[in-house]
Scaffold this active site. Structure first.
Site, short mmCIF file in Angstrom:
data_model
loop_
_atom_site.label_atom_id
_atom_site.label_comp_id
_atom_site.label_asym_id
_atom_site.label_seq_id
_atom_site.Cartn_x
_atom_site.Cartn_y
_atom_site.Cartn_z
N HIS A 72 0.84 -1.21 0.00
CA HIS A 72 0.00 0.00 0.00
C HIS A 72 0.87 1.25 0.00
CE1 HIS A 72 -3.89 -1.91 1.81
NE2 HIS A 72 -3.47 -2.51 0.73
N TYR A 200 -9.20 4.97 7.83
CA TYR A 200 -9.35 5.27 9.26
C TYR A 200 -10.42 6.36 9.38
CZ TYR A 200 -4.87 2.89 10.27
OH TYR A 200 -3.86 1.97 10.41
N PRO A 287 -3.95 -0.70 19.18
CA PRO A 287 -3.73 -1.14 17.79
C PRO A 287 -3.78 -0.03 16.74
CG PRO A 287 -5.88 -1.84 18.56
CD PRO A 287 -5.16 -1.29 19.75
N LYS A 291 1.18 -1.12 15.25
CA LYS A 291 2.60 -1.20 15.59
C LYS A 291 3.04 -2.43 16.39
CE LYS A 291 3.92 2.47 13.51
NZ LYS A 291 4.46 2.21 12.18
N TYR A 379 4.26 6.05 10.42
CA TYR A 379 3.38 4.96 9.99
C TYR A 379 4.14 3.92 9.17
CZ TYR A 379 -1.02 2.83 8.49
OH TYR A 379 -2.06 1.95 8.27
P1 FAD Z 1 2.57 -13.04 20.91
O1 FAD Z 1 2.16 -13.02 19.50
O2 FAD Z 1 1.55 -12.82 21.96
O3 FAD Z 1 3.30 -14.42 21.16
C1 FAD Z 1 3.60 -14.90 22.45
C2 FAD Z 1 3.55 -16.41 22.42
O4 FAD Z 1 3.90 -16.90 23.70
C3 FAD Z 1 2.15 -16.93 22.12
O5 FAD Z 1 2.19 -17.87 21.07
C4 FAD Z 1 1.72 -17.54 23.43
O6 FAD Z 1 0.83 -18.65 23.25
C5 FAD Z 1 3.04 -17.95 24.03
N1 FAD Z 1 3.00 -18.12 25.48
C6 FAD Z 1 2.30 -17.39 26.39
N2 FAD Z 1 2.48 -17.88 27.62
C7 FAD Z 1 3.33 -18.92 27.51
C8 FAD Z 1 3.89 -19.84 28.42
N3 FAD Z 1 3.56 -19.81 29.72
N4 FAD Z 1 4.72 -20.80 27.95
C9 FAD Z 1 5.01 -20.87 26.62
N5 FAD Z 1 4.50 -20.04 25.72
C10 FAD Z 1 3.67 -19.07 26.15
N6 FAD Z 1 -1.38 -5.51 16.62
C11 FAD Z 1 -1.60 -4.72 15.59
O7 FAD Z 1 -0.66 -4.02 15.19
N7 FAD Z 1 -2.83 -4.69 14.94
C12 FAD Z 1 -3.86 -5.48 15.36
O8 FAD Z 1 -4.93 -5.45 14.76
C13 FAD Z 1 -3.67 -6.31 16.44
N8 FAD Z 1 -4.67 -7.10 16.89
C14 FAD Z 1 -4.45 -7.87 17.99
C15 FAD Z 1 -5.49 -8.66 18.48
C16 FAD Z 1 -5.30 -9.43 19.62
C17 FAD Z 1 -6.46 -10.28 20.16
C18 FAD Z 1 -4.04 -9.43 20.28
C19 FAD Z 1 -3.81 -10.25 21.53
C20 FAD Z 1 -3.00 -8.66 19.76
C21 FAD Z 1 -3.19 -7.87 18.63
N9 FAD Z 1 -2.17 -7.08 18.11
C22 FAD Z 1 -2.39 -6.30 17.06
C23 FAD Z 1 -0.83 -7.08 18.67
C24 FAD Z 1 0.12 -8.02 17.94
O9 FAD Z 1 -0.57 -9.15 17.51
C25 FAD Z 1 1.25 -8.35 18.88
O10 FAD Z 1 1.96 -7.15 19.14
C26 FAD Z 1 2.21 -9.43 18.39
O11 FAD Z 1 1.55 -10.67 18.39
C27 FAD Z 1 3.45 -9.49 19.29
O12 FAD Z 1 4.17 -10.66 19.05
P2 FAD Z 1 4.89 -11.44 20.23
O13 FAD Z 1 5.59 -12.57 19.58
O14 FAD Z 1 5.64 -10.49 21.07
O15 FAD Z 1 3.72 -11.96 21.17
C1 DHB Z 2 -4.82 -3.59 10.76
C2 DHB Z 2 -4.89 -3.37 12.11
C3 DHB Z 2 -4.57 -2.13 12.60
O1 DHB Z 2 -4.61 -1.90 13.92
C4 DHB Z 2 -4.23 -1.09 11.77
O2 DHB Z 2 -3.97 0.14 12.28
C5 DHB Z 2 -4.14 -1.32 10.42
C6 DHB Z 2 -4.43 -2.58 9.92
C7 DHB Z 2 -5.19 -4.92 10.21
O3 DHB Z 2 -5.62 -5.78 10.99
O4 DHB Z 2 -5.09 -5.09 8.99
#
Ligand code: FAD
Ligand code: DHB
Length: 386
Positions: A72, A200, A287, A291, A379
């Site tokens: 995009h 947005y 969200p 980021k 962004y």
């Molecule tokens: P995570 O992806 O949370 O990975 C952590 C891993 O550790 C998981 O697989 C978990 O199962 C595992 N874990 C937890 N506890 C234990 C344990 N005790 N032992 C072993 N493993 C364990 N960000 C955006 O930018 N846009 C969005 O739209 C957006 N939507 C989201 C929706 C939801 C419901 C959530 C929860 C987050 C969202 N985020 C979004 C944030 C984004 O997904 C996270 O910032 C990203 O997943 C971070 O990655 P990570 O690997 O740090 O953590």
């Molecule tokens: C998406 C999620 C966001 O929070 C955003 O700012 C832009 C895109 C997405 O899920 O595609």
């Protein structure tokens, strides 16, 4: 069992770290609480900064991302009945890419399994020990049987609710937190997106965002109450609110629905002894601005470089700066996510002052090239230090 780096969590942070370390000749064991289908099916973030795409491509994880990701060049802002495009590429020379987090996770799980190195799913009772010593350990249970991993380093990549941050001495941990008085109701629907770029929208009824996963899959979000009861939101009400806030949407079968709470959170420092936190384990952003996953990638770049100079050359300088380097970016991204959230959401109901100030800010933004540049360069992603 023994390894160089014990990695807790197979989200984007843990899996990318395992992959980068493997390419640098460093051994690791990854421990994940959930099953493989669960982590590969979890619908979360979807927008990658140019730097995240480049990082994945350089790591050899970009084949499907480059084929299926949607690049995009801009985004649209809607408010007060008007619609305005921010030309991200024209302003910065960089772009963003839509690619579902679970797709990136699938690619990284496949790459890990191909290396033949351990990735254990459905582990229980993960506990960290001796993190302040040179010989930390992780214990866990697999099918009810107790296991132990001795390592040189532990990477806590276990998300916001994982045990790694909890293993840091509480008296050394500083926590900064803001919980917002709203959440996002998100749906995935079998419907073509209304626009090929993201929209947005700030509306008197609340924020809305139209994004996508493909030419036939829309991802749509609505601001809702933090404790929103999904049973009060049958599909008809969701579509009605989306039309009110966005102007128009293409309707289709809703295949997933969920509510995500919103918070800003930072835990400092991101390292204690031989334990390093990365991604959501150390920080959460609301969200708006997309980021979360991008910050996880940025942390892991620094951690992989620091651990590589430690294991290759015995050099601890970068490990010692890990927390400071990451937190500089984390706080800038926290500020950006808070700003985007503040500008676009309805906070106090019908406060006319709030409404006027938000509209003035958006109006300034869409008529000032300087303000657009400030939005665009954050962004698409700030430059990396490492
Ligand atoms: P995570 O992806 O949370 O990975 C952590 C891993 O550790 C998981 O697989 C978990 O199962 C595992 N874990 C937890 N506890 C234990 C344990 N005790 N032992 C072993 N493993 C364990 N960000 C955006 O930018 N846009 C969005 O739209 C957006 N939507 C989201 C929706 C939801 C419901 C959530 C929860 C987050 C969202 N985020 C979004 C944030 C984004 O997904 C996270 O910032 C990203 O997943 C971070 O990655 P990570 O690997 O740090 O953590
Ligand atoms: C998406 C999620 C966001 O929070 C955003 O700012 C832009 C895109 C997405 O899920 O595609």
């Amino acid at each position: 069992m023994r390894t160089q780096v014990g990695i807790v969590g197979a989200g984007p942070a843990g899996l990318l770290l395992a992959h980068l370390l493997h390419r640098a000749g460093i051994d690791s064991v990854v421990l994940e609480a959930r099953s493989r289908p669960h982590i590969e099916g979890r619908i979360r973030a979807g927008l990658l900064e140019q730097g995240s795409v480049d990082t994945l491509v350089e790591a050899g994880l970009g084949d499907r991302l480059l084929r299926e990701g949607l690049a995009h060049d801009g985004l649209e802002l809607r408010f007060d009945g008007g619609s305005y495009r921010i030309d991200l590429h024209g302003l910065t020379g960089r772009r963003v890419t839509i690619y579902g987090q679970q797709e990136a996770v699938k690619d990284m799980v496949a790459a890990r399994l191909e290396t033949g190195r351990p990735l254990h799913f459905e582990v229980g009772d993960v506990t960290l020990h001796d993190i302040a010593t040179g010989h930390p350990r992780i214990t866990w249970t697999a099918d009810g049987v107790a296991q132990e991993l001795r390592c040189d380093i532990i990477a806590g990549c276990d998300g916001f609710h994982g045990p790694s941050r909890e293993a840091m001495p509480p008296e050394l941990l500083r926590v900064y937190e803001r919980v917002y008085p709203f959440a996002w109701l998100g749906i995935l629907a079998e419907a073509p997106p209304i626009s090929h770029e993201l929209i947005y929208a700030r509306h008197a009824e609340g924020f809305a965002l139209a994004t996508m996963r493909s030419a036939s899959l829309s991802r749509l979000y609505l601001q809702c109450a933090p404790d929103e009861d999904l049973s009060l939101w049958p599909d008809g009400r969701i579509w009605e609110s989306l039309v009110t806030r966005l102007g128009a949407v293409n309707e289709g079968r809703v295949i997933q629905k969920g509510v995500t709470g919103m918070r800003s959170f930072v835990a400092e420092p991101m390292r204690h002894g031989r334990l390093f936190l990365a991604g959501d384990a150390a920080h959460i952003v609301p969200p708006t601005g997309a980021k979360g996953m991008n910050l996880a990638v940025a942390d892991v770049r620094v951690l992989a470089a620091a651990l590589t100079s430690f294991f290759r050359d015995g050099d601890t300088a970068l490990m010692d700066r890990y927390s400071d380097i990451c937190l500089k970016r984390v706080w800038k991204v926290q500020r950006f996510s808070w700003w985007m959230t503040s500008m676009l959401h309805r906070y106090r109901g019908d406060d006319p002052f709030e409404h006027r100030v938000q509209v003035a800010e958006l109006d300034y933004l869409v008529h000032s090239k300087a303000a657009q540049m400030a939005l665009a360069e954050q962004y698409v992603g700030l430059p990396y230090d490492i």
